[in-house]
Enzyme design. Structure first.
Site, PDB file in Angstrom:
ATOM      1  N   ASP A 149       0.804  -1.215   0.000  1.00 53.56           N
ATOM      2  CA  ASP A 149       0.000   0.000   0.000  1.00 53.56           C
ATOM      3  C   ASP A 149       0.837   1.266   0.000  1.00 53.56           C
ATOM      4  OD1 ASP A 149       0.730  -0.915   2.571  1.00 53.56           O
ATOM      5  OD2 ASP A 149      -0.800   0.314   3.541  1.00 53.56           O
ATOM      6  N   GLU A 216      -0.313  -2.230   5.242  1.00 54.41           N
ATOM      7  CA  GLU A 216       0.670  -2.098   6.317  1.00 54.41           C
ATOM      8  C   GLU A 216       0.602  -0.709   6.934  1.00 54.41           C
ATOM      9  OE1 GLU A 216       4.072  -0.805   8.400  1.00 54.41           O
ATOM     10  OE2 GLU A 216       3.640  -0.081   6.379  1.00 54.41           O
TER      11      GLU A 216
END
Length: 485
Positions: A149, A216
């Site tokens: 991400d 994350e």
């Protein structure tokens, strides 16, 4: 990933141009501070002068296809739990290498979580975890993780492939998007490592599990994958390994911590209650700003007077919101606090202390009891198993040069890679730092020049080519070492 013999000529060009190829191949003069002759691994010197603080062996270059993959990922970042295209790219890479690939890990968990926390599911939000399994005979099972991400940050680098993406976060906030934490480097290195290990599968035996983790940045992706059976539906690892770029170390180097590497990360909201009124008549009110101000000051005693000096702790009030006008005392004030620790007992002491101090200060001023909310989602501390760390870092030193591998102090940042080592199986885990700064810029910053952009900065622009190449070398070496059991 091999460091090409043609590097001497390339290094000459880059040094002459002042580009990213400030070389790793230097030896210090007698006093350790003077310039030296550039020396490649085959010992052929040049007359170029480079700083003695540059890394100690020639900078590697990545496979051109990996560089192109990096640029593609960087230009098209996706936010947490929205990594649909990114995960598809990584899954395709693994399939092409012969892995058994599963996609969509965490889907039900993410949808349920979004409905619970946000009351809706934003378009495109889902579980995008990827698991690839490659069986290569009898031996240990080694898991290698990458995160996928990006961040809600508008990019301000000079990259010609800079992100222009705009998107909506999973909580519904519109923002520009950028890979400001280096996950694009992580993914590219992960793909390069998979390619390298499959190409050299005669050098190891066992089961390789490659996972691409969503979310994350919000500390939830690992939990989502574990909840969806990462350690039950797929081969349970004997070891977990990962890397993270460092915005404070030169490309071509690796840094690591033994034991605790990253911190517990908690978020606490304190709503301080009061009795509002006119600013000209404070005696008729219970001023929540005054109460909250005293709470902020008293919280500092948690670190200075309640934490063992041998331990580490941080209590930072990142937001103080109250009032709307000069002459109005409001009814409440809100404090947003981040709490960092390593040891779980220290963590609990800090959280309990915040509640105690908030309640006590309010009582001292005769104000109503505050509301203290500790967010249930938190990132636990990351612990590098000492034996596994020693083994892998020795192997990495052999691969990239021992002088390019350094032990450093742990940091107070958070990483949900920690979750994989904190299950009931207590799997030994290691995460290490991959230097990502142009060596020339690194040296300049150490000599009083411009400070380096940090992770999460809109200006974070890694020296991607040698960083990726070093990452592949390091991670492949670490994995092969663990397959020797």
């Amino acid at each position: 990933m091999f460091r090409p013999a043609t590097l001497t000529a390339l290094a000459l060009v880059l040094v002459a141009c002042g580009g990213p190829g400030k070389d790793k191949g230097t030896e210090a003069t007698a006093d350790g501070q003077g310039p030296t002759v550039l020396t490649t691994r085959n010992g052929q010197g040049t007359d170029s002068v480079v700083p003695a603080s540059a890394p100690a062996t020639p900078l590697p270059t990545a496979d051109p296809s990996l560089v192109e993959l990096y640029k593609r990922l960087h230009a098209a970042p996706e936010l947490s739990f929205e990594e649909a295209n990114t995960s598809a790219i990584l899954a395709t890479e693994l399939q092409g290498l012969g892995f058994e690939v599963t996609t969509g890990l965490g889907q039900d968990w993410v949808v349920d979580k979004s409905m619970k926390d946000n009351g809706r599911v934003v378009d495109g939000v889902g579980g995008y975890g990827v698991v690839g399994v490659f069986r290569n005979g009898n031996g240990p099972t080694v898991l290698i993780r990458t995160d996928m991400d990006a961040l809600p940050v508008p990019e301000q680098t000079d990259f010609p492939f800079a992100s222009k993406v705009e998107a909506t976060t999973w909580t519904g906030v519109e923002s520009n998007v950028m890979h400001a934490c280096g996950h694009d480097v992580h993914m590219t290195t992960w793909v390069g490592t998979a390619r390298d290990l499959i190409a050299n599968k005669k050098k190891w035996k066992g089961t390789l599990v490659m996972i691409a983790q969503p979310a994350e940045e919000i500390g939830l992706g690992a939990e989502a994958m574990l909840a969806d059976g990462l350690f039950t539906r797929f081969p349970k690892p004997d070891y977990n390994i990962a890397l993270h770029v460092s915005a404070g170390a030169p490309a071509g180097t690796v840094e690591y911590s033994t034991g605790f590497a990253l911190a517990n990360v908690d978020s606490v909201d304190v709503v301080v209650k009061g009795v509002g009124g006119h600013g000209a008549y404070p005696h008729t009110t219970k001023d929540p700003i005054l109460v909250a101000s005293n709470i902020v000051v008293a919280l500092q005693s948690l670190v200075s007077r309640n934490t063992d000096p041998q331990d580490s702790a941080v209590v930072t009030v990142g937001s103080f919101k109250a009032g709307a006008k000069h002459n109005i005392i409001p009814d409440e004030a809100t404090l947003l606090i981040t709490v960092r620790s390593y040891d779980d007992k220290t963590r609990q002491m800090l959280l309990d202390g915040i509640k105690r101090i908030a309640k006590g200060e309010a009582e001292a001023f005769g104000a109503p009891e505050p509301e203290v909310t500790v967010e249930s989602d938190y990132t636990p501390a990351t612990y590098n198993d000492p034996d596994t760390t020693a083994r892998t870092m020795k192997a990495v030193g052999k691969a990239i040069g021992a002088t390019n591998v350094k032990e450093v102090k742990p940091v107070m940042g958070g990483e949900d890679f920690s979750q994989y080592g904190r299950t009931a199986e207590k799997i030994p885990s290691v995460i290490f730092w991959l230097g990502a700064v142009n060596p020339g810029k690194y040296t300049e910053s150490k000599n009083g020049g411009a400070s380096l952009p940090s992770l999460h900065s809109s200006g974070f622009a890694p020296d991607y080519d040698p960083t990726i190449a070093t990452g592949v070398e390091a991670m492949s070496a670490a994995a092969i070492e663990l397959f020797k059991d």
